[in-house]
Design a protein around this motif. Structure first.
Motif, PDB file in Angstrom:
ATOM      1  N   GLU A  41       7.945  31.252  -2.484  1.00  0.00           N
ATOM      2  CA  GLU A  41       6.718  30.709  -1.924  1.00  0.00           C
ATOM      3  C   GLU A  41       7.023  29.907  -0.668  1.00  0.00           C
ATOM      4  O   GLU A  41       7.883  29.031  -0.675  1.00  0.00           O
ATOM      5  CB  GLU A  41       6.015  29.829  -2.951  1.00  0.00           C
ATOM      6  CG  GLU A  41       4.671  29.288  -2.491  1.00  0.00           C
ATOM      7  CD  GLU A  41       3.979  28.474  -3.560  1.00  0.00           C
ATOM      8  OE1 GLU A  41       4.519  28.372  -4.681  1.00  0.00           O
ATOM      9  OE2 GLU A  41       2.895  27.939  -3.280  1.00  0.00           O
ATOM     10  N   GLY A  42       6.333  30.234   0.402  1.00  0.00           N
ATOM     11  CA  GLY A  42       6.521  29.538   1.654  1.00  0.00           C
ATOM     12  C   GLY A  42       7.737  29.964   2.440  1.00  0.00           C
ATOM     13  O   GLY A  42       8.016  29.394   3.502  1.00  0.00           O
ATOM     14  N   LYS A  43       8.455  30.953   1.937  1.00  0.00           N
ATOM     15  CA  LYS A  43       9.649  31.433   2.611  1.00  0.00           C
ATOM     16  C   LYS A  43       9.450  32.844   3.146  1.00  0.00           C
ATOM     17  O   LYS A  43       8.606  33.596   2.675  1.00  0.00           O
ATOM     18  CB  LYS A  43      10.843  31.422   1.654  1.00  0.00           C
ATOM     19  CG  LYS A  43      11.143  30.075   1.025  1.00  0.00           C
ATOM     20  CD  LYS A  43      11.621  29.073   2.047  1.00  0.00           C
ATOM     21  CE  LYS A  43      12.003  27.765   1.379  1.00  0.00           C
ATOM     22  NZ  LYS A  43      12.481  26.767   2.369  1.00  0.00           N
ATOM     23  N   GLN A  44      10.256  33.193   4.128  1.00  0.00           N
ATOM     24  CA  GLN A  44      10.214  34.533   4.683  1.00  0.00           C
ATOM     25  C   GLN A  44      10.957  35.503   3.775  1.00  0.00           C
ATOM     26  O   GLN A  44      11.967  35.149   3.173  1.00  0.00           O
ATOM     27  CB  GLN A  44      10.839  34.534   6.076  1.00  0.00           C
ATOM     28  CG  GLN A  44      10.711  35.847   6.824  1.00  0.00           C
ATOM     29  CD  GLN A  44      11.249  35.750   8.232  1.00  0.00           C
ATOM     30  OE1 GLN A  44      12.301  35.160   8.472  1.00  0.00           O
ATOM     31  NE2 GLN A  44      10.514  36.327   9.176  1.00  0.00           N
ATOM     32  N   ARG A  45      10.445  36.702   3.670  1.00  0.00           N
ATOM     33  CA  ARG A  45      11.112  37.710   2.880  1.00  0.00           C
ATOM     34  C   ARG A  45      12.492  38.001   3.470  1.00  0.00           C
ATOM     35  O   ARG A  45      12.641  38.162   4.681  1.00  0.00           O
ATOM     36  CB  ARG A  45      10.274  38.984   2.833  1.00  0.00           C
ATOM     37  CG  ARG A  45      10.824  40.069   1.927  1.00  0.00           C
ATOM     38  CD  ARG A  45       9.886  41.269   1.875  1.00  0.00           C
ATOM     39  NE  ARG A  45       8.592  40.918   1.308  1.00  0.00           N
ATOM     40  CZ  ARG A  45       7.602  41.788   1.115  1.00  0.00           C
ATOM     41  NH1 ARG A  45       7.769  43.059   1.451  1.00  0.00           N
ATOM     42  NH2 ARG A  45       6.456  41.378   0.600  1.00  0.00           N
ATOM     43  N   GLU A  46      13.494  38.080   2.605  1.00  0.00           N
ATOM     44  CA  GLU A  46      14.852  38.287   3.052  1.00  0.00           C
ATOM     45  C   GLU A  46      15.513  39.432   2.302  1.00  0.00           C
ATOM     46  O   GLU A  46      15.198  39.710   1.148  1.00  0.00           O
ATOM     47  CB  GLU A  46      15.687  37.018   2.879  1.00  0.00           C
ATOM     48  CG  GLU A  46      15.903  36.610   1.434  1.00  0.00           C
ATOM     49  CD  GLU A  46      16.771  35.372   1.287  1.00  0.00           C
ATOM     50  OE1 GLU A  46      17.181  34.800   2.308  1.00  0.00           O
ATOM     51  OE2 GLU A  46      17.040  34.973   0.137  1.00  0.00           O
ATOM     52  N   LEU A  47      16.447  40.054   2.959  1.00  0.00           N
ATOM     53  CA  LEU A  47      17.207  41.136   2.350  1.00  0.00           C
ATOM     54  C   LEU A  47      18.115  40.592   1.261  1.00  0.00           C
ATOM     55  O   LEU A  47      18.749  39.551   1.425  1.00  0.00           O
ATOM     56  CB  LEU A  47      18.037  41.853   3.411  1.00  0.00           C
ATOM     57  CG  LEU A  47      18.941  43.002   2.944  1.00  0.00           C
ATOM     58  CD1 LEU A  47      19.016  44.077   4.017  1.00  0.00           C
ATOM     59  CD2 LEU A  47      20.346  42.496   2.616  1.00  0.00           C
ATOM     60  N   VAL A  48      18.170  41.300   0.147  1.00  0.00           N
ATOM     61  CA  VAL A  48      19.100  40.984  -0.924  1.00  0.00           C
ATOM     62  C   VAL A  48      20.228  42.003  -0.934  1.00  0.00           C
ATOM     63  O   VAL A  48      21.405  41.655  -0.848  1.00  0.00           O
ATOM     64  CB  VAL A  48      18.412  40.957  -2.296  1.00  0.00           C
ATOM     65  CG1 VAL A  48      19.432  40.652  -3.396  1.00  0.00           C
ATOM     66  CG2 VAL A  48      17.280  39.938  -2.312  1.00  0.00           C
ATOM     67  N   ALA A  49      19.860  43.265  -1.035  1.00  0.00           N
ATOM     68  CA  ALA A  49      20.849  44.330  -1.056  1.00  0.00           C
ATOM     69  C   ALA A  49      20.181  45.655  -0.742  1.00  0.00           C
ATOM     70  O   ALA A  49      19.045  45.898  -1.135  1.00  0.00           O
ATOM     71  CB  ALA A  49      21.547  44.411  -2.413  1.00  0.00           C
ATOM     72  N   THR A  50      20.895  46.501  -0.037  1.00  0.00           N
ATOM     73  CA  THR A  50      20.431  47.860   0.211  1.00  0.00           C
ATOM     74  C   THR A  50      21.579  48.824  -0.018  1.00  0.00           C
ATOM     75  O   THR A  50      22.751  48.448   0.026  1.00  0.00           O
ATOM     76  CB  THR A  50      19.896  48.053   1.641  1.00  0.00           C
ATOM     77  OG1 THR A  50      20.929  47.746   2.585  1.00  0.00           O
ATOM     78  CG2 THR A  50      18.682  47.177   1.896  1.00  0.00           C
ATOM     79  N   ILE A  51      21.217  50.070  -0.247  1.00  0.00           N
ATOM     80  CA  ILE A  51      22.217  51.111  -0.454  1.00  0.00           C
ATOM     81  C   ILE A  51      21.693  52.416   0.119  1.00  0.00           C
ATOM     82  O   ILE A  51      20.544  52.791  -0.098  1.00  0.00           O
ATOM     83  CB  ILE A  51      22.584  51.245  -1.946  1.00  0.00           C
ATOM     84  CG1 ILE A  51      23.683  52.294  -2.143  1.00  0.00           C
ATOM     85  CG2 ILE A  51      21.351  51.566  -2.783  1.00  0.00           C
ATOM     86  CD1 ILE A  51      24.285  52.267  -3.544  1.00  0.00           C
ATOM     87  N   THR A  52      22.532  53.110   0.866  1.00  0.00           N
ATOM     88  CA  THR A  52      22.144  54.385   1.448  1.00  0.00           C
ATOM     89  C   THR A  52      22.382  55.510   0.463  1.00  0.00           C
ATOM     90  O   THR A  52      22.999  55.326  -0.590  1.00  0.00           O
ATOM     91  CB  THR A  52      22.924  54.667   2.734  1.00  0.00           C
ATOM     92  OG1 THR A  52      24.303  54.902   2.409  1.00  0.00           O
ATOM     93  CG2 THR A  52      22.825  53.501   3.705  1.00  0.00           C
TER      94      THR A  52
END
Length: 117
Positions: A41-52
């Motif tokens: 809440e009140g924070k910008q969405r951020e990357l946690v993990a991605t996989i190709t």
């Protein structure tokens, strides 16, 4: 239209583990990358993990060594194993899928993860 279905969220104590899973409702485009983002809440969405689709992973610095992202290309699913959870990991986690170059992007509705005693 494709939809991402998420599961596995909930309440866990600090130091505990959770596994998030996500799958595409149907395969209508070639998914190049899948993963997870999170937002407090009140924070910008951020990357946690991605996989190709070739298995290349990308992790946020704070989760390296604790989280593991994996996928099943044939099923268009992605999972996030989260270990050694801390209260700072509490957030709404959103599944993500995209085509090569990001021409097509799809977001899941979000699933709540709460780390608390």
């Amino acid at each position: 239209q494709v939809r991402l279905v998420e599961s596995g969220g909930g309440l866990v104590q600090p130091g505990g583990s959770l596994r998030l899973s996500c799958g595409a409702s149907e395969s209508v485009f070639s998914i190049h990358v899948m993963g997870w983002y999170r937002q407090n809440e009140g924070k910008q969405r951020e990357l946690v993990a991605t996989i190709t689709n070739s298995g290349t992973t990308n992790y946020e610095e704070s989760v390296k060594g604790r989280f593991t992202c994996s996928r099943d290309n044939a099923k268009d699913t992605v999972s996030l194993q989260m270990n050694s959870l801390t209260p700072e990991d509490s957030a709404v986690y959103h599944c993500y899928a995209a085509s090569a170059g990001g021409h097509i992007e799809v977001w899941g509705p979000g699933i709540l993860v709460t780390v608390s005693s």
